[in-house]
Scaffold this motif. Structure first.
Motif, PDB file in Angstrom:
ATOM      1  N   GLN A   1       0.295  -2.834  -7.443  1.00  0.00           N
ATOM      2  CA  GLN A   1       0.500  -2.969  -6.006  1.00  0.00           C
ATOM      3  C   GLN A   1      -0.820  -2.919  -5.237  1.00  0.00           C
ATOM      4  O   GLN A   1      -1.010  -3.644  -4.253  1.00  0.00           O
ATOM      5  CB  GLN A   1       1.441  -1.870  -5.517  1.00  0.00           C
ATOM      6  N   THR A   2      -1.754  -2.079  -5.701  1.00  0.00           N
ATOM      7  CA  THR A   2      -3.062  -2.007  -5.055  1.00  0.00           C
ATOM      8  C   THR A   2      -3.806  -3.325  -5.198  1.00  0.00           C
ATOM      9  O   THR A   2      -4.425  -3.820  -4.242  1.00  0.00           O
ATOM     10  CB  THR A   2      -3.894  -0.867  -5.671  1.00  0.00           C
ATOM     11  N   SER A   3      -3.747  -3.919  -6.383  1.00  0.00           N
ATOM     12  CA  SER A   3      -4.439  -5.186  -6.631  1.00  0.00           C
ATOM     13  C   SER A   3      -3.818  -6.325  -5.835  1.00  0.00           C
ATOM     14  O   SER A   3      -4.533  -7.205  -5.320  1.00  0.00           O
ATOM     15  CB  SER A   3      -4.420  -5.509  -8.129  1.00  0.00           C
TER      16      SER A   3
ATOM     17  N   LEU B   1      -5.106  -5.899  -2.388  1.00  0.00           N
ATOM     18  CA  LEU B   1      -6.527  -6.247  -2.342  1.00  0.00           C
ATOM     19  C   LEU B   1      -6.722  -7.756  -2.336  1.00  0.00           C
ATOM     20  O   LEU B   1      -7.567  -8.290  -1.600  1.00  0.00           O
ATOM     21  CB  LEU B   1      -7.248  -5.631  -3.544  1.00  0.00           C
TER      22      LEU B   1
ATOM     23  N   ILE C   1       0.837  -1.199   0.000  1.00  0.00           N
ATOM     24  CA  ILE C   1       0.000   0.000   0.000  1.00  0.00           C
ATOM     25  C   ILE C   1       0.876   1.253   0.000  1.00  0.00           C
ATOM     26  O   ILE C   1       0.666   2.185  -0.781  1.00  0.00           O
ATOM     27  CB  ILE C   1      -0.946   0.005   1.215  1.00  0.00           C
TER      28      ILE C   1
ATOM     29  N   THR D   1       1.047   1.400  -9.798  1.00  0.00           N
ATOM     30  CA  THR D   1       0.154   1.688  -8.680  1.00  0.00           C
ATOM     31  C   THR D   1      -1.016   0.706  -8.673  1.00  0.00           C
ATOM     32  O   THR D   1      -1.410   0.179  -7.616  1.00  0.00           O
ATOM     33  CB  THR D   1      -0.372   3.136  -8.773  1.00  0.00           C
ATOM     34  N   ASN D   2      -1.571   0.452  -9.855  1.00  0.00           N
ATOM     35  CA  ASN D   2      -2.650  -0.535  -9.978  1.00  0.00           C
ATOM     36  C   ASN D   2      -2.179  -1.920  -9.561  1.00  0.00           C
ATOM     37  O   ASN D   2      -2.890  -2.657  -8.857  1.00  0.00           O
ATOM     38  CB  ASN D   2      -3.159  -0.550 -11.418  1.00  0.00           C
TER      39      ASN D   2
ATOM     40  N   ALA E   1       2.525   1.623  -3.354  1.00  0.00           N
ATOM     41  CA  ALA E   1       1.586   2.025  -4.405  1.00  0.00           C
ATOM     42  C   ALA E   1       1.261   3.507  -4.326  1.00  0.00           C
ATOM     43  O   ALA E   1       1.216   4.208  -5.346  1.00  0.00           O
ATOM     44  CB  ALA E   1       0.302   1.197  -4.304  1.00  0.00           C
ATOM     45  N   VAL E   2       1.037   4.004  -3.112  1.00  0.00           N
ATOM     46  CA  VAL E   2       0.628   5.399  -2.941  1.00  0.00           C
ATOM     47  C   VAL E   2       1.760   6.366  -3.281  1.00  0.00           C
ATOM     48  O   VAL E   2       1.536   7.421  -3.884  1.00  0.00           O
ATOM     49  CB  VAL E   2       0.142   5.637  -1.495  1.00  0.00           C
TER      50      VAL E   2
ATOM     51  N   LEU F   1      -7.374   3.643  -0.021  1.00  0.00           N
ATOM     52  CA  LEU F   1      -6.836   2.286   0.110  1.00  0.00           C
ATOM     53  C   LEU F   1      -6.885   1.803   1.555  1.00  0.00           C
ATOM     54  O   LEU F   1      -7.284   0.664   1.823  1.00  0.00           O
ATOM     55  CB  LEU F   1      -5.394   2.244  -0.416  1.00  0.00           C
TER      56      LEU F   1
ATOM     57  N   LEU G   1      -5.736   9.117  -2.203  1.00  0.00           N
ATOM     58  CA  LEU G   1      -5.511   7.726  -2.597  1.00  0.00           C
ATOM     59  C   LEU G   1      -5.155   6.890  -1.380  1.00  0.00           C
ATOM     60  O   LEU G   1      -5.643   5.763  -1.222  1.00  0.00           O
ATOM     61  CB  LEU G   1      -4.402   7.646  -3.648  1.00  0.00           C
TER      62      LEU G   1
ATOM     63  N   SER H   1     -14.672   4.744   2.580  1.00  0.00           N
ATOM     64  CA  SER H   1     -13.896   4.380   1.392  1.00  0.00           C
ATOM     65  C   SER H   1     -14.488   4.867   0.068  1.00  0.00           C
ATOM     66  O   SER H   1     -13.779   5.506  -0.725  1.00  0.00           O
ATOM     67  CB  SER H   1     -13.704   2.857   1.345  1.00  0.00           C
TER      68      SER H   1
END
Length: 474
Positions: free
Chosen positions: A421-423, A426, A68, A418-419, A71-72, A223, A219, A249
């Motif tokens: 690392q976020t995925s 998640l 997280i 970023t997508n 990613a941010v 997250l 962001l 959120s």
């Protein structure tokens, strides 16, 4: 699996000092440390659990907090390097990564470890973007192609080293320190790289992009308010604060989108520019990337936990069981550019299909042989999973960035990473919590089978949706 942001190159870059072979080795070592650290921690999770008495939800945070923060702050790290000097930010990021690795290795409690891991992810976000930026700014022609090839090989090789080194260090239990050497080993290596990095040439962009402070904050809020309750809610009995965060959120996400659109209309460059997100190659690629990386992140977490807690492999055995996948991924990723040149976007759905086959084979193997499953039993399915990921993952990045304008290449790469690392975070949050819940009611074997079945379904979705990806050769 991590990549970094491509930085813009000025026309005057050719007059800057070039990158020597020793300098290239230095930046590649700097890139390897965070990538190894991303993978090395999976093998140590059960040992961390036994030592710090952490819940499965907290172990998820040990993995996801790093992702997280990374990613941010990834795009911010790249832009700071463009503004203040890439060598300076490389040194700063490496100093912080070394110090936060020390903090992780000395963490007295699970909560302290989670905080230190988040700080380590933030340090990686300052460090890693500078590697490609330095290569881009200080090399050209064949020298640049060779350096970028070595950078790609470093990423693949780091996944192999992470699995093996993690298992070996934890199993060695040096001086009774258990899992701690997986972080402490970064300290002497980081100090050596810091000494070498002082000779790197300095470079910066002549027209650097500003930092989107409000977008970065929104962001982060989006997250954290989504992932933290998903990880901790079930274990804590869904207290009021977890429900409140889940309510926050979507509003934080809507505010983030509004701020990004407004900033772009005003002529600025937001953290995740809506105009880039609307490009067909980016939009369709991200639709494939979300389930793909969510599946990969959850698989790595659940598989590592099951190997040690369910099958009692131990850390070295777990590292050995993961190695066939890592070696297959590394080998195939080195060949992916040739395959894309010949077959185009078809490589991604083929890779997804191979992952489905590997997951089904893994499911059948574990159900049939449990609990006497051996590394040799698992190896064929792990090789298939590694091959499929090697085909799909590297190609997916290439497709997403293929139609992004050259002057926005760094922005596009930041959007994709970023997508990614976020995925990954998640996937760990949702399927990791599912695994923890069903482990208590059904047992480890059935919980593992359930999650692997979901991962196989996600891989099948990737296989179908990836058929609409644009051709990167056009």
């Amino acid at each position: 699996m991590t990549t970094t942001q491509l930085a813009p190159i000025s026309a005057r870059a050719q007059f800057r000092p070039g990158l020597t072979p020793a300098g290239l080795v230095t930046v590649l070592l700097g890139a390897a440390l965070p990538i190894i650290d991303f993978f090395i921690v999976n093998v140590a999770l059960p040992t961390i659990n036994a030592d710090l008495h952490a819940s499965t939800a907290t172990l998820e945070l040990v993995v996801a907090a790093y992702g997280i923060a990374y990613a941010v702050l990834l795009v911010v790290g790249g832009r700071l390097g463009d503004s203040f000097g890439r060598r300076r930010l490389f040194l700063t990021g490496l100093w912080l990564f070394t110090l936060t690795s020390l903090a992780c290795g000395l963490a007295p409690t699970a909560t302290t470890l989670v905080i230190a891991r988040a700080a380590q992810g933030a340090a990686s976000a300052l460090l890693l973007p500078q590697v490609l930026s330095i290569i881009q700014a200080t090399t050209s022609g064949e020298e640049r192609s060779r350096a970028l090839g070595l950078f790609g090989a470093t990423g693949g090789l780091s996944t192999v080293v992470g699995q093996l080194a993690g298992g070996a260090l934890v199993a060695a239990d040096l001086f009774g320190t258990g899992w701690r050497p997986i972080f402490l080993v970064n300290v002497p290596i980081g100090l050596v790289v810091l000494v070498l990095a002082r000779r790197l040439p300095e470079s910066r962009a002549h027209n650097p992009l500003g930092v989107d402070r409000l977008g970065t904050v929104l962001l982060a809020v989006t997250l954290i308010s989504l992932l933290l309750p998903l990880m901790e809610g079930r274990a804590l009995g869904w207290p009021a604060w977890t429900i409140a965060l889940l309510v926050v959120s979507p509003f934080a996400a809507a505010a983030f989108v509004h701020v990004e659109r407004r900033m772009e209309r005003q002529g600025g460059t937001p953290l995740l520019p809506p105009s880039v997100m609307r490009l067909p190659s980016v939009r369709s690629g991200l639709m494939v990337a979300v389930p793909f990386f969510a599946a990969f992140g959850s698989f790595m977490f659940v598989y590592a936990m099951t190997l040690q807690e369910g099958l009692h492999f131990g850390p070295l055995g777990a590292g050995g069981a993961l190695t066939p996948m890592a070696v297959a991924y590394f080998t195939v990723s080195m060949l992916s550019s040739r395959l894309v040149a010949r077959y185009g976007p078809k490589v991604v759905p083929v890779g997804g299909a191979i992952v489905v086959v590997g997951m089904v084979a893994l499911l059948c193997t574990t159900l049939a042989a449990w609990p006497q499953v051996t590394i040799l039993d698992l190896a064929p399915s792990m090789v298939a999973i590694g091959v499929g990921n090697g085909l799909a993952m590297t190609t997916l990045f290439r497709i997403v960035l293929s139609h992004v304008p050259t002057d926005l290449a760094g922005v596009g790469s930041g959007v994709m990473t970023t997508n990614q690392q976020t995925s990954l975070a998640l996937g760990v949050a949702v399927l990791g919590s599912l695994y923890a819940g069903f482990s208590e009611s059904l047992g480890t074997r059935d919980a593992f089978a359930l999650v692997i079945g979901v991962v196989a379904v996600l891989a099948a979705i990737v296989t179908v949706t990836a058929r609409r990806l644009p051709d990167p050769r056009v």
